[in-house]
Design a protein around this motif. Structure first.
Motif, PDB file in Angstrom:
ATOM      1  N   PRO A 122       0.918  -1.003   0.030  1.00  0.00           N
ATOM      2  CA  PRO A 122      -0.038  -0.065  -0.112  1.00  0.00           C
ATOM      3  C   PRO A 122       0.902   1.155   0.188  1.00  0.00           C
ATOM      4  CG  PRO A 122      -0.655  -1.587   1.599  1.00  0.00           C
ATOM      5  CD  PRO A 122       0.665  -1.797   1.286  1.00  0.00           C
ATOM      6  N   LYS A 123       0.220   2.339  -0.601  1.00  0.00           N
ATOM      7  CA  LYS A 123       1.133   3.642  -0.695  1.00  0.00           C
ATOM      8  C   LYS A 123       1.729   3.863   0.644  1.00  0.00           C
ATOM      9  CE  LYS A 123       1.223   8.233  -2.786  1.00  0.00           C
ATOM     10  NZ  LYS A 123       2.348   7.953  -4.064  1.00  0.00           N
ATOM     11  N   ALA A 124       0.789   4.169   1.727  1.00  0.00           N
ATOM     12  CA  ALA A 124       1.074   4.547   3.028  1.00  0.00           C
ATOM     13  C   ALA A 124       2.399   3.890   3.615  1.00  0.00           C
ATOM     14  CB  ALA A 124      -0.267   4.417   3.918  1.00  0.00           C
ATOM     15  N   LEU A 125       2.784   2.526   2.983  1.00  0.00           N
ATOM     16  CA  LEU A 125       3.649   1.861   3.613  1.00  0.00           C
ATOM     17  C   LEU A 125       5.045   1.871   2.737  1.00  0.00           C
ATOM     18  CD1 LEU A 125       2.056  -1.315   4.923  1.00  0.00           C
ATOM     19  CD2 LEU A 125       2.829   0.546   6.229  1.00  0.00           C
ATOM     20  N   CYS A 126       5.127   2.475   1.757  1.00  0.00           N
ATOM     21  CA  CYS A 126       6.160   2.425   0.929  1.00  0.00           C
ATOM     22  C   CYS A 126       7.390   3.037   1.574  1.00  0.00           C
ATOM     23  CB  CYS A 126       5.714   3.250  -0.516  1.00  0.00           C
ATOM     24  SG  CYS A 126       4.624   2.414  -1.482  1.00  0.00           S
ATOM     25  N   GLN A 127       7.347   4.019   2.092  1.00  0.00           N
ATOM     26  CA  GLN A 127       8.597   4.601   2.687  1.00  0.00           C
ATOM     27  C   GLN A 127       8.790   3.907   3.897  1.00  0.00           C
ATOM     28  OE1 GLN A 127       7.947   8.864   4.205  1.00  0.00           O
ATOM     29  NE2 GLN A 127      10.200   9.163   3.903  1.00  0.00           N
ATOM     30  N   HIS A 128       7.833   3.187   4.611  1.00  0.00           N
ATOM     31  CA  HIS A 128       8.336   2.474   6.009  1.00  0.00           C
ATOM     32  C   HIS A 128       9.070   0.944   5.547  1.00  0.00           C
ATOM     33  CE1 HIS A 128       5.844   4.637   8.896  1.00  0.00           C
ATOM     34  NE2 HIS A 128       5.082   4.840   7.872  1.00  0.00           N
ATOM     35  N   LEU A 186      14.256   3.264  -3.413  1.00  0.00           N
ATOM     36  CA  LEU A 186      13.316   2.400  -4.240  1.00  0.00           C
ATOM     37  C   LEU A 186      12.562   3.038  -5.044  1.00  0.00           C
ATOM     38  CD1 LEU A 186      11.769   0.234  -0.987  1.00  0.00           C
ATOM     39  CD2 LEU A 186      13.251  -0.661  -2.698  1.00  0.00           C
ATOM     40  N   SER A 187      12.455   2.538  -6.181  1.00  0.00           N
ATOM     41  CA  SER A 187      11.686   3.262  -7.208  1.00  0.00           C
ATOM     42  C   SER A 187      10.285   2.281  -7.607  1.00  0.00           C
ATOM     43  CB  SER A 187      12.531   2.852  -8.683  1.00  0.00           C
ATOM     44  OG  SER A 187      13.854   3.646  -8.608  1.00  0.00           O
ATOM     45  N   TRP A 188       9.337   2.997  -6.912  1.00  0.00           N
ATOM     46  CA  TRP A 188       7.945   2.322  -6.674  1.00  0.00           C
ATOM     47  C   TRP A 188       7.263   2.528  -8.225  1.00  0.00           C
ATOM     48  CZ3 TRP A 188       6.760  -0.903  -2.725  1.00  0.00           C
ATOM     49  CH2 TRP A 188       7.657  -0.813  -1.725  1.00  0.00           C
ATOM     50  N   ALA A 189       6.471   1.519  -8.500  1.00  0.00           N
ATOM     51  CA  ALA A 189       5.727   1.632  -9.498  1.00  0.00           C
ATOM     52  C   ALA A 189       4.458   0.754  -9.425  1.00  0.00           C
ATOM     53  CB  ALA A 189       6.321   0.741 -10.750  1.00  0.00           C
ATOM     54  N   ASP A 190       3.323   1.474 -10.199  1.00  0.00           N
ATOM     55  CA  ASP A 190       2.062   0.757  -9.812  1.00  0.00           C
ATOM     56  C   ASP A 190       2.045  -0.837 -10.114  1.00  0.00           C
ATOM     57  OD1 ASP A 190       0.796   3.401  -9.159  1.00  0.00           O
ATOM     58  OD2 ASP A 190       0.241   3.653 -11.618  1.00  0.00           O
ATOM     59  N   ALA A 238      -2.978  -5.240  -8.371  1.00  0.00           N
ATOM     60  CA  ALA A 238      -3.794  -4.989  -7.090  1.00  0.00           C
ATOM     61  C   ALA A 238      -4.006  -3.416  -7.075  1.00  0.00           C
ATOM     62  CB  ALA A 238      -2.938  -5.471  -5.881  1.00  0.00           C
ATOM     63  N   HIS A 239      -5.136  -3.142  -7.343  1.00  0.00           N
ATOM     64  CA  HIS A 239      -5.335  -1.716  -7.363  1.00  0.00           C
ATOM     65  C   HIS A 239      -5.010  -0.856  -6.121  1.00  0.00           C
ATOM     66  CE1 HIS A 239      -7.671   1.986  -8.337  1.00  0.00           C
ATOM     67  NE2 HIS A 239      -8.361   1.981  -7.191  1.00  0.00           N
ATOM     68  N   GLY A 240      -4.294   0.267  -6.164  1.00  0.00           N
ATOM     69  CA  GLY A 240      -3.776   0.929  -5.216  1.00  0.00           C
ATOM     70  C   GLY A 240      -2.431   0.468  -4.461  1.00  0.00           C
ATOM     71  N   ALA A 241      -1.984  -0.519  -5.087  1.00  0.00           N
ATOM     72  CA  ALA A 241      -0.742  -1.310  -4.535  1.00  0.00           C
ATOM     73  C   ALA A 241       0.427  -0.610  -5.717  1.00  0.00           C
ATOM     74  CB  ALA A 241      -1.027  -2.706  -4.480  1.00  0.00           C
ATOM     75  N   TYR A 242       1.617  -0.882  -4.756  1.00  0.00           N
ATOM     76  CA  TYR A 242       3.028  -0.472  -5.678  1.00  0.00           C
ATOM     77  C   TYR A 242       3.999  -1.354  -5.532  1.00  0.00           C
ATOM     78  CZ  TYR A 242       0.903   4.191  -6.114  1.00  0.00           C
ATOM     79  OH  TYR A 242      -0.033   5.123  -6.038  1.00  0.00           O
ATOM     80  N   ARG A 243       4.786  -1.825  -6.477  1.00  0.00           N
ATOM     81  CA  ARG A 243       5.744  -2.845  -6.209  1.00  0.00           C
ATOM     82  C   ARG A 243       7.136  -2.016  -6.625  1.00  0.00           C
ATOM     83  NH1 ARG A 243       8.630  -4.595  -9.940  1.00  0.00           N
ATOM     84  NH2 ARG A 243       8.386  -6.670  -8.953  1.00  0.00           N
TER      85      ARG A 243
END
Length: 166
Positions: A16-22, A37-41, A45-50
């Motif tokens: 989830p976007k809210a956890l990316c920095q964590h 980290l280079s996050w991408a959609d 999973a809608h709203g998730a990043y990889r």
């Protein structure tokens, strides 16, 4: 004294976007080095990043990375650690609701099932179907089935290298 090192990759398949920095901070705490980290959609999973990131560090670092990431049970991720002098390679997969599956990995990337595991399974399986189910469990087939779509979605993502402070 010569320090041993190995390398591997962290694949965060869904976050989830809210956890990316964590997640970045957790990786930094294990590796002792800044992480970008280079996050991408994540289209699966809608709203998730990889994101994925390659690392180098002491043997056992892969397990420490898994321990740091599994504190967020909604993540989907895998951590690989290549074999090093005196240590087997391994792949650790995490899926919500299933937890961690950890397997040794051969030099060509195949999961390894030991002689003792097969002997135990052969001695305890009550049918051919039970034996097949046991082999699937040893291989982590349920984890692979869950993660396959997430893996496919990230095939074109470039990897970034990190080095642990040793």
């Amino acid at each position: 004294m010569q320090r041993r090192s190995t390398q591997g990759v962290v694949f965060v398949h869904a976050c989830p976007k809210a956890l990316c920095q964590h997640v970045g901070w957790a990786l930094e705490s294990v590796l002792g080095a800044p992480v970008s980290l280079s996050w991408a959609d994540q289209p699966v999973a809608h709203g998730a990043y990889r994101a994925e990131i390659a690392w180098t560090g002491a043997p056992g670092t892969g397990a420490k990375l898994v321990a740091a990431l599994k504190q967020w049970p909604m993540l989907r991720f895998e951590v690989t650690e290549e074999a090093s002098h005196g240590n087997d390679g391994e792949r650790m997969s995490y899926v919500p609701g299933r937890g961690v599956h950890r397997s040794p990995v051969s030099a060509n990337g195949d999961l390894v099932i030991s002689e003792q595991q097969l002997r135990h399974l052969a001695a305890t399986a009550t049918s051919v179907e039970a034996f097949r189910h046991g082999v699937d469990a040893l291989l982590g087939s349920a984890w692979d089935a869950d993660l396959e779509a997430y893996r496919y979605a990230g095939d074109a993502t470039p990897a970034t290298w990190l080095h642990q402070v040793v």
